[in-house]
Each structure stands twice: as structure tokens, then as C-alpha cells.
Design a protein around this motif. Structure first.
Motif, mmCIF file in Angstrom:
data_model
loop_
_atom_site.group_PDB
_atom_site.id
_atom_site.type_symbol
_atom_site.label_atom_id
_atom_site.label_comp_id
_atom_site.label_asym_id
_atom_site.label_seq_id
_atom_site.Cartn_x
_atom_site.Cartn_y
_atom_site.Cartn_z
ATOM 1 N N TRP A 442 0.875 -1.270 -0.074
ATOM 2 C CA TRP A 442 0.098 0.096 -0.023
ATOM 3 C C TRP A 442 0.854 1.235 0.160
ATOM 4 O O TRP A 442 1.132 1.905 1.120
ATOM 5 C CB TRP A 442 -1.044 -0.244 1.164
ATOM 6 N N THR A 443 1.282 1.581 -1.243
ATOM 7 C CA THR A 443 2.212 2.914 -1.229
ATOM 8 C C THR A 443 1.409 4.067 -0.639
ATOM 9 O O THR A 443 2.127 4.734 0.079
ATOM 10 C CB THR A 443 2.644 3.030 -2.916
ATOM 11 N N TRP A 444 0.058 4.100 -0.774
ATOM 12 C CA TRP A 444 -0.458 5.408 -0.321
ATOM 13 C C TRP A 444 -0.670 5.545 1.084
ATOM 14 O O TRP A 444 -0.699 6.717 1.625
ATOM 15 C CB TRP A 444 -2.039 5.499 -0.765
ATOM 16 N N MET A 445 -0.248 4.451 1.701
ATOM 17 C CA MET A 445 -0.442 4.710 3.373
ATOM 18 C C MET A 445 0.831 5.335 3.950
ATOM 19 O O MET A 445 0.808 5.941 4.911
ATOM 20 C CB MET A 445 -0.471 3.161 4.084
ATOM 21 N N ASP A 446 1.883 5.377 3.166
ATOM 22 C CA ASP A 446 2.920 6.485 3.409
ATOM 23 C C ASP A 446 3.074 7.393 2.657
ATOM 24 O O ASP A 446 3.151 8.731 3.147
ATOM 25 C CB ASP A 446 4.234 5.503 3.773
ATOM 26 N N GLU A 447 3.005 7.414 1.467
ATOM 27 C CA GLU A 447 3.004 8.394 0.420
ATOM 28 C C GLU A 447 2.206 9.434 0.632
ATOM 29 O O GLU A 447 1.982 10.572 0.653
ATOM 30 C CB GLU A 447 3.384 7.955 -0.907
ATOM 31 N N GLY A 448 0.848 8.835 0.579
ATOM 32 C CA GLY A 448 -0.346 9.766 0.623
ATOM 33 C C GLY A 448 -0.440 10.525 1.977
ATOM 34 O O GLY A 448 -0.601 11.598 1.852
ATOM 35 N N TYR A 504 0.094 9.508 -4.156
ATOM 36 C CA TYR A 504 0.723 10.658 -3.584
ATOM 37 C C TYR A 504 -0.643 11.541 -3.449
ATOM 38 O O TYR A 504 -1.086 12.050 -2.231
ATOM 39 C CB TYR A 504 1.814 11.209 -4.211
ATOM 40 N N ALA A 505 -0.881 12.223 -4.780
ATOM 41 C CA ALA A 505 -1.667 13.359 -4.621
ATOM 42 C C ALA A 505 -3.139 13.050 -4.375
ATOM 43 O O ALA A 505 -3.843 13.687 -3.575
ATOM 44 C CB ALA A 505 -1.617 13.974 -5.932
#
Length: 773
Positions: A442-448, A504-505
Motif C-alpha cells: 500500500w504505497t498510499w499509506m505512507d506516501e499519501g 501521493y496526490a
């Protein structure tokens, strides 16, 4: 055979009918509870989003000795790993990550990426097609247990399985030793990536950023077992907390920065640097330069044949990274957080000045304060920013970009890009270095989450800071992309086409909308801080975030998670129609005036208009004898009978009814259409004839009974002249032209002559500083 065909026909007809019913259903989809889309609560993770009473996680401690060879750009190391099985499961084998193998000759990464021949091809593009023959993968020399016996092991690309001679039981620990080496690659080349070296041809020196550099434990968790998905470049890391003791041997004239606290400063710093270092520990208002630019430039001219060993110790971290170069300038200052002092520091070459000397460490200090206020006090003793022409994060240290032109001037784009990337990468200390989510899944859990926090910190740095991500309207271009270019936020890192907007965005924007529009700042800030504090130094999943935000706020957000995180629909709510009503006062004068207006409107047709001039004189106008009573009768005049009827009507009303009759209220029935599909609150601004205005906010739940069309009546004392939907651009509406009543039309401008677009990768921002200089 006929019977079979008949059954098939009936079955197909039933399916088509069922599909038609689903298509016709106008409610009950977007407001369904997430239910089984989330993992079931258990003793490890509660339904409230908190860790359960039997929550557990593994631990791994490392003792590492590594030596950097500055002549052939390689490192050689050995490590002792002590792995603690805190799970309730016996483990037959352990998985170790070998991330450096992603750059091996036989790596799967280039094989997975599609490629094509273009009319014009650069060398880098061709090299990526041919890949490389640089022998960059890890060389494992030995894997032994605590008694010196070889451990059977199997290397599968970027993962290595250690087969234990007996199961590692719950509560037990296991010690093993690995010796290894690899050649460091040029990260400025077509290979790219997070770690590597940069070569400075002008002075013949290297700047090393060492990450993914040692065999490290994979995560074994309650929700996934072993996280042993291969590392192919994009999806980052799932890692285990532990303590580190690392001895780094480098040329004696190198400066080293690393995760943790330097244990032997007296052995590696000279007397002047030690004095400045001690001063920096008690300086809170501005950075203290510990190794100056002039001192660093002297070291660039010659290379020491001697070596020094820098020893670092770090506790309760999930990874370890370091940097080394003789080019480094070093500055530091203290930051007071939660009753203790944290050292904010920067390492950078002269090529990064004057920008970095002025900004970097100040930005580090600001980021720690901003994030701590919204989550928890930064728990580590140091936070380091390294200028390395890229952006990547590790515990207590991160690598960032931001170099001015050779004359020392820079554009606003470079300045704000540098500040933003430092905030972002330092901020990653909180997400995921401490709130330790699984980045590979889940990239978004840190990047987002981190991009959202970055937006808040940017706005605190400078009023009207030009934030690139966070404001709702800035995600609209992505959300109106063609469907085949979109995936839900809840998508594995490797399967996303538009990675930056998706991971991210969009999640950052969603959180900002939650804070500003759906929940409000007070409820959001409390709930978000609760999530951060619950999962500090633990392994959260998306369900833990979703549940905590609802549990701590009493706001049902399932519709929001479903739409923003599990779907790809955009926001496009339109004002379809507006009807204006007033209560019929029954006053005779008003009734007759309305009747007159209606009559004149009805009779105002084209023939009548033209006859006024084309017929010079009618019969009645020419011959008065042809006229009678009705030719002079005013059917719209108020008579005694009208007044009598009106008074009788008034006497039949109660006091409340009479007050309402005389209120003079204007009623506006507004019809809304959900064209995009993503349900959102309705925010309206009413502009009145007297020049004043007013905001009305309607929760998203207005769409519960019909997710496509709704109407709402608003009672206003003043007469409305204009209505604007989403006036503050807070819902990410992709079409703002249908947000006005009456409609507003603005011309789209075009260029008569269009200039040639700049080359890819070049800066398009102006540099007024250079012109002034």
C-alpha cells in the motif's frame, strides 16, 4: 438439445434482467457499509482500529561492519542478525530481503517493463532496453548460524530463504551471520534508483548514498504471514523494527552521516569540528556550520590513503542508511520537542550552496515541529537531510535534491521544490518509519498520508506557499482522466499507471477534504492523531486507519472510503435547475398585478408586436360606436369584493400562519445532478441582490435515496441573484462550468503562435535572480 438451449436462454434472460435492475438502482450502492471489504476484527486488531490485546510483531537486531572502497566503488560487509519470534507461530524458515539484486544482470525489473522504439532514441533509452552487464547484484559469501555452521539457503531474485534445522518457536530467538559485497552503481545513469553514487568530474570525487545495502529481514505479520513479494523497483519496503550497531569504514577524509547516533565523534572529528558540534547541541535559533565549505573544498583536492571507522548506534528503527563523501559541508542545530532536544542536521556539497546553507536544516527543524504537533513527539535523537539530487527516506536520514545554477542563483521552482522535498522526506520519519505500514502493498499509506502532512507543513512555512499537492481542485485533472488510465487508491504499487497522482496526490487530497469539508478540522485532527499514536512503532493496515478515523470521531465515513479509495469515479455535481417560489400573500393588489403580468406575457406574441405598427387604426379605434363596456373595463383592477374576500381569508388564519404569510420569504428549489458518480457534500454560496452572500453546507448523505439526482429547497429572506456550487473549490469537482446559476460563460483563449515546448526534464521556471545578478 432444445431443452438445454431453452435453459441457456432463460438463464441469459435472467442475468440480463438482473443487470438491468442493478443499472436502474439509484440508491444503496455508494452508501453501503464496507463490511467484508475490510479484514475481520480479531484479537490482534480490533473493530475500533486499535491494536488488539494480543497484538504482536517481530524484532530483528543487527551488528554490522562495512567498508567502503572509494577506488572501485564497492562495499564489503558482514553482519550478525538476531531475530526474535514474537508471533504465536513456529517458523520453519526465515525470509531475508536482498534488495540490491533488483539491479542484477538477470533482474526481473527490465523484463516486466514494456518498451518500444521511438523515432528518436537517447542512449539511456537504448541502455534500458539492452539492460546492463555491470555485475551489480549482491554476492553472498556465507550464511552461518551462531555455531559457525552453514545454513541451507535459497536465493529467489530479491528474496533469500533460510531453512532452519528446527522450527523457531514462539518466544525464541535465532542468530545468524552473513558475509556479502556488491558494486555500487551510478545512480545518475540510466539505472537510476534510490541508492548509489554521484561522480563529480570537476574534482574527481564521489558522493555515496547507501541504502538497500545489506541483507535485512522481511516482515512476518498477523495479517499477511511473510511479506516476501519481490522488489522490482517501485513498491518500497516492509521492514522489521530492531536495534543497530554499525561500524562504517571509509577514507579518513570522508564525512559520514547515518541513521542513529555517532558513538565515537572524538575518533573521527577534529578538535575544531568537535567544538562546533558541541555548540550546535545548544543552539536552537540557527544552524551551526560544523565543517565549512572552505574546509570541504580543501579536502576535495587530495585523497587520503588512510581509513577511519564511524560507529553508529540506533534503537527501535526499521532500517539503516548512510552517506559518505569528502565533499560534505555539515551543519546542525537543536530542536526542542517533548522535553528533549533533537539534532536537525544537513550534509551537502558546495554545488548545493547557497540554497542548502540557508534552508535545509531550518526546514528539517520546522518539519519535526509541524509533524510532531499533529501526531506524536519525534522520538529519535537526530534527523538528517542530505543533498543527493534525488528524494528518498530512511530512519533519521533522507536524501534530497535542490541545486542552484553554477553562479549561485536559482529559480522559485528550484527553491520551493527543494523545500518541499525536504519536508516530504524528513516527514517520512513519521510515515512509514515509525507508523510502519507495508509500502510494498500500500504505497498510499505512507506516501499519501505523508504528502497530506507535507501540505500542512508547507502552508506553515510560508503564507501562500505554492503547494503542488493537497488542495482539492489540483487533483481534478487526474480524476477526469480516461477510465483505462485510472485505478483505485487501494491498488498494489506495481499496477498503477499514473503513480504520483494515484499514490501521493489523490490520498493526500482525500485527507484534506476530510479535514476541511467532511469532518471539520477539530474532529479530523483528533482522529488522525489517535491513529498515529495507536500505531506508533507498529504495523497498521488500511482498515486500522479507516476504523480509527470513524471510531474517534463518530462520523460514518464508509461512503468516503468506498468512493475515494476503492473507486475511480470523479466528482462532477451540477446545478441542473433552480425554481424560485414565494408564498401567495392573497393581497388583492399583488394578485391582480401577477395576473396582469401573466396576461401580458401570454399575449406578447410576434403578430401582436408587428401589428402595433402595421395596422394604423383598428375598427374600434376609428368608430367609437363599435366599443362597449368591456373595451374600457380593467379586469386587473382591485374591487370591493376582492378586499372583502382577502379580509375573510386573513381572519381564517392562525397567528403562526399569518406570520408565515407575511414573512416575505423567497423559496429556491435547486435540482442537482451527480454526473461524475462520486458522492460528495453540496456546498453553495448564495449571492443576494443587496450585495451580501451566504454559504450553505449540505452533507453527502443527501444522496442516500438517489445517488444521481436530488433537490433541495432553501428559504431566504433576501432575493438571490446568483448561486455558486463549491465556491471554495473544496470537493475536487472536475467541471466547474456547471456550478453556476445563472450559467456563466467564459471564453477559452487560444494562441495564434505556439512556441516549441521545452525539452523533457528541463526547468520551465524563470530565474529572475540570475537576471538581477
Amino acid at each position: 438439445m432444445k431443452k438445454i438451449l431453452l435453459f441457456l436462454f432463460i438463464g441469459m434472460a435472467f442475468q440480463l434482467t438482473a443487470l438491468a435492475q442493478v443499472d436502474d438502482q439509484r440508491h444503496g450502492n455508494r452508501f453501503e457499509q464496507l463490511g467484508n471489504m475490510l479484514r475481520s476484527p480479531n484479537v490482534y486488531r480490533t473493530a475500533s482500529g486499535a491494536p488488539g490485546h494480543q497484538y504482536w510483531q517481530q524484532k530483528a537486531d543487527y551488528e554490522i561492519e562495512v567498508e567502503l572502497n572509494d577506488d572501485n566503488q564497492s562495499i564489503q560487509g558482514k553482519e550478525k542478525v538476531t531475530y526474535y519470534n514474537e508471533s504465536p507461530d513456529p517458523l520453519d524458515y526465515l525470509w531475508v530481503q536482498l534488495d540490491q539484486n533488483e539491479r542484477d544482470n538477470d533482474s526481473d525489473t527490465p523484463k516486466m517493463n514494456s518498451s518500444s522504439i521511438q523515432p528518436k532514441m537517447g542512449l539511456g533509452q537504448l541502455q534500458r532496453i539492452l539492460w546492463h552487464d555491470m555485475d551489480l547484484g549482491l554476492k553472498i559469501y556465507s550464511v552461518k548460524d551462531s555455531r559457525g555452521n552453514d545454513i541451507p539457503s535459497t536465493v529467489n531474485r530479491t528474496m533469500m530463504r533460510l531453512d532452519l534445522d528446527k522450527p523457531l518457536l514462539p518466544g525464541d530467538s535465532y542468530e545468524f551471520h552473513i558475509e556479502w559485497s556488491f558494486s555500487i552503481h551510478d545512480r545518475m545513469s540510466f539505472i537510476g534508483g534510490r541508492p548509489g553514487y554521484e561522480y563529480f568530474e570537476e574534482d574527481g570525487n564521489y558522493l555515496y548514498t547507501m541504502a538497500e545495502w545489506f541483507p535485512r529481514m522481511a516482515v512476518y505479520s498477523d495479517f499477511e504471514g511473510w511479506q516476501n513479494k519481490q522488489f522490482v523497483g517501485r513498491g518500497e519496503f516492509a521492514l522489521v523494527f530492531g536495534d543497530y550497531e554499525v561500524a562504517i569504514t571509509v577514507p579518513a577524509d570522508h564525512m559520514v552521516g547515518a541513521t542513529g547516533v555517532l558513538q565515537n565523534p572524538g575518533d573521527v572529528l577534529n578538535a575544531k569540528e568537535m567544538e562546533r558540534w558541541e555548540l550546535a547541541k545548544s543552539t536552537f535559533d540557527a544552524p551551526v556550520i560544523i565543517r565549512t565549505q572552505a574546509e570541504a573544498e580543501k579536502l576535495e583536492d587530495g585523497k587520503s590513503g588512510e581509513k577511519k571507522t564511524w560507529i553508529y548506534h540506533a534503537e527501535n528503527v526499521r532500517d539503516f542508511a548512510w552517506t559518505s563523501s569528502r565533499k560534505f559541508i555539515w551543519d546542525a542545530m537543536a530542536v526542542s520537542l517533548g522535553g528533549k532536544d533533537v539534532m536537525a542536521m544537513s550534509y551537502y556539497a558546495k554545488e548545493a550552496n547557497p540554497l542548502w546553507e540557508q534552508y535545509s536544516t531550518r526546514v528539517v527543524a520546522h518539519t519535526l515541529k509541524s509533524y510532531s504537533a499533529r501526531t506524536f513527539d519525534y522520538p529519535y535523537p537526530v534527523a538528517i537531510s542530505v543533498e543527493a539530487t534525488n528524494g528518498m527516506e530512511y530512519p533519521m536520514i533522507c536524501f534530497n535534491y535542490g541545486r542552484p545554477d553554477t553562479d549561485g542563483t536559482y529559480s522559485e521552482a528550484i527553491k520551493y521544490g527543494m523545500i518541499s522535498v525536504i519536508i516530504h522526506e524528513v516527514g517520512h520519519n513519521f510515515f512509514p518509519m515509525i507508523v510502519n505500514s507495508d509500502e510494498r502493498q500500500w504505497t498510499w499509506m505512507d506516501e499519501g498520508l505523508n504528502t497530506f502532512m507535507q501540505f500542512l507543513a508547507e502552508q506553515e512555512w510560508e503564507r501562500e506557499y505554492p503547494s503542488r499537492r493537497g488542495p482539492a481542485h489540483k487533483i481534478a485533472p487526474y480524476m477526469k482522466s480516461e477510465k483505462h488510465l485510472l485505478e483505485p487508491i487501494m491498488t498494489n504499487s506495481e499496477n498503477i499507471i499514473q503513480f504520483g497522482p494515484n499514490a501521493y496526490a489523490k490520498p493526500a487530497t482525500a485527507l484534506n477534504i476530510l479535514r476541511e469539508t467532511v469532518m471539520g478540522r477539530e474532529l479530523f485532527d483528533y482522529s488522525f492523531k489517535k491513529y498515529a499514536q495507536r500505531w506508533k512503532f507498529k504495523h497498521p493496515t488500511p482498515a486500522d486507519l479507516f476504523r480509527t478515523m470513524e471510531d474517534a470521531s463518530a462520523v460514518d465515513l464508509d461512503w468516503f472510503w468506498r468512493g475515494w479509495f476503492y473507486g475511480t469515479e470523479p466528482v462532477d455535481i451540477a446545478i441542473q435547475d433552480v425554481s424560485w417560489y414565494k408564498i401567495d400573500s392573497k393581497r388583492p393588489a399583488e394578485v391582480k398585478a401577477d395576473e396582469r403580468e401573466a396576461y401580458e406575457r401570454e399575449e406578447n406574441y410576434i403578430s401582436r408586436i408587428r401589428n402595433a405598427s402595421d395596422i394604423p387604426e383598428t375598427v374600434v379605434e376609428k368608430d367609437p360606436e363599435a366599443a362597449d363596456f368591456y373595451n374600457s373595463y380593467d379586469r386587473f383592477s382591485v374591487g370591493p369584493d376582492d378586499e372583502k374576500a382577502y379580509q375573510e381569508f386573513l381572519s381564517s388564519l392562525s397567528a403562526e400562519e399569518r406570520a408565515m404569510l407575511e414573512s416575505g420569504l423567497n423559496f429556491y428549489e435547486i435540482s442537482f445532478e451527480n454526473l461524475g458518480g462520486l458522492v460528495m457534500p453540496i456546498i453553495l454560496e448564495f449571492y443576494y441582490r443587496d450585495g451580501s452572500s451566504e454559504i450553505e453546507r449540505i452533507p453527502a448523505q443527501i444522496w442516500r435515496m438517489d445517488e444521481y439526482q436530488v433537490s433541495k429547497v432553501f428559504a431566504k429572506e433576501k432575493e438571490v441573484v446568483q448561486i455558486v456550487l463549491d465556491p471554495y473549490r473544496e470537493t475536487a469537482d472536475i467541471d466547474e462550468e456547471n456550478n453556476y446559476w445563472p450559467r456563466q460563460f467564459k471564453p477559452s483563449k487560444f494562441e495564434l503562435f505556439k512556441q516549441r515546448a521545452p525539452a523533457r526534464g528541463t526547468s520551465t521556471g524563470p530565474n529572475p535572480m540570475k537576471k538581477k545578478k
